[in-house]
Design a protein around this motif. Structure first.
Motif, PDB file in Angstrom:
ATOM      1  N   GLU A 153       0.860  -1.181   0.000  1.00 49.56           N
ATOM      2  CA  GLU A 153       0.000   0.000   0.000  1.00 49.56           C
ATOM      3  C   GLU A 153       0.892   1.225   0.000  1.00 49.56           C
ATOM      4  O   GLU A 153       1.751   1.381   0.876  1.00 49.56           O
ATOM      5  CB  GLU A 153      -0.882  -0.008   1.246  1.00 49.56           C
ATOM      6  CG  GLU A 153      -1.709   1.260   1.434  1.00 49.56           C
ATOM      7  CD  GLU A 153      -2.381   1.288   2.799  1.00 49.56           C
ATOM      8  OE1 GLU A 153      -3.622   1.330   2.844  1.00 49.56           O
ATOM      9  OE2 GLU A 153      -1.656   1.264   3.817  1.00 49.56           O
ATOM     10  N   LEU A 181       0.771   5.217   0.351  1.00 51.78           N
ATOM     11  CA  LEU A 181      -0.089   6.312   0.808  1.00 51.78           C
ATOM     12  C   LEU A 181       0.480   7.628   0.293  1.00 51.78           C
ATOM     13  O   LEU A 181       1.506   8.109   0.777  1.00 51.78           O
ATOM     14  CB  LEU A 181      -0.164   6.319   2.335  1.00 51.78           C
ATOM     15  CG  LEU A 181      -0.529   4.987   3.011  1.00 51.78           C
ATOM     16  CD1 LEU A 181      -0.483   5.129   4.519  1.00 51.78           C
ATOM     17  CD2 LEU A 181      -1.899   4.522   2.551  1.00 51.78           C
ATOM     18  N   ASN A 216      -4.512   6.423  -2.049  1.00 52.38           N
ATOM     19  CA  ASN A 216      -3.767   5.218  -1.728  1.00 52.38           C
ATOM     20  C   ASN A 216      -3.726   4.336  -2.968  1.00 52.38           C
ATOM     21  O   ASN A 216      -4.714   4.246  -3.703  1.00 52.38           O
ATOM     22  CB  ASN A 216      -4.425   4.454  -0.578  1.00 52.38           C
ATOM     23  CG  ASN A 216      -4.553   5.299   0.683  1.00 52.38           C
ATOM     24  OD1 ASN A 216      -3.781   6.244   0.884  1.00 52.38           O
ATOM     25  ND2 ASN A 216      -5.506   4.966   1.522  1.00 52.38           N
TER      26      ASN A 216
END
Length: 278
Positions: free
Chosen positions: A5, A7, A41
């Motif tokens: 992930e 961000l 994201n």
């Protein structure tokens, strides 16, 4: 499958800045994006993530606007919790309602689709999926054989089933998407959907009345010939995952080379979904 992930935080974010980065990341294999108040994201399978490649791609944009990002590894077992905390039902043209298994049913909608949130693209929240569904509502799918390329959660295949398509083949290269499509088809009693894991090489022999492909510009251009080859004369194809400028003109030109004539398109926040006829 584990995912990374990323961000992203943008200073004074503009929609076009966010979309530029999302478009570039999609070409690197990022398959899920979630907009946030100050950025977005991005998610990518752990085995395809290369930080050096991402940095090389981002380098020119550091001079154009200010942004930063951090990287987290997300084990697959945590993904349902992530989606359940963010997934809200959506409505499209007052006819389609997309909800998760933990939301209350609304039978007053002509087409209610149940999606079990997982690490698979396609919940209807992204503009491209919503526009594809809105385009589909405008045309008759009764009795049609449909091919859904890059099916994600199977949401477009499920809508085709609810629009009375005869049979749908749904294909995605990601095993998580393949499994998600099978599970979601069962949740929606769509027993005329066949899910396959692969890419264009997995397309079964035969001809299709309609093709759905919500992927990205580069893959669409690369696979356009394959789509045209299996599409019946008079059949239609719905494409999304690209921008109005300059992508629509590029896609339209490439489609014309394979006998696919532009019919119409929808635009939302610079994203486009377009229909072509063979």
């Amino acid at each position: 499958m584990n995912y990374y992930e990323l961000l992203f935080t943008l200073i004074s974010p503009e929609d076009y800045q966010r979309d530029l980065l999302i478009d570039e990341l999609a070409t690197l294999g990022f398959d899920t994006f979630e907009e946030t108040e100050f950025g977005f994201n991005a998610y990518i399978p752990a085995d395809t993530f290369d930080r050096d490649t991402v940095e090389e791609m981002l380098e020119p944009y550091y001079e154009q606007f200010t942004f930063s990002y951090e990287v987290n590894l997300i084990p697959q077992k945590n993904w349902n919790e992530v989606w359940e905390s963010n997934f809200e039902p959506i409505e499209i043209d007052q006819k389609i309602r997309v909800r998760a298994t933990f939301h209350e049913a609304r039978p007053d909608y002509p087409y209610e689709i149940v999606i079990d949130p997982k690490m698979a693209f396609g919940t209807g929240h992204h503009q491209t999926t919503a526009m594809m569904m809105a385009l589909m509502l405008e045309h008759d799918f009764t009795g049609r054989r449909v091919l859904d390329m890059g099916c994600g959660t199977g949401i477009l295949a499920i809508l085709a089933a609810k629009l009375n398509a005869e049979h749908i083949v749904a294909i995605d290269y990601d095993p998580v998407c393949y499994e998600s499509t099978m599970e979601n088809a069962q949740l929606n009693q769509a027993d005329n959907i066949t899910a396959l894991c692969g890419s264009e090489e997995a397309i079964p022999d035969g001809k299709y009345d309609t093709i759905l492909a919500n992927i990205n510009r580069n893959i669409l251009l690369d696979q356009m010939e394959s789509y045209s080859r299996v599409l019946k004369a008079g059949g239609d194809i719905y494409l999304s995952g690209f921008y109005e400028s300059p992508d629509l003109e590029i896609i339209t030109g490439a489609a014309a080379q394979f006998g696919l004539k532009y019919s119409a398109h929808k635009e939302m926040k610079d994203w486009v979904a377009a229909r072509f006829v063979k």
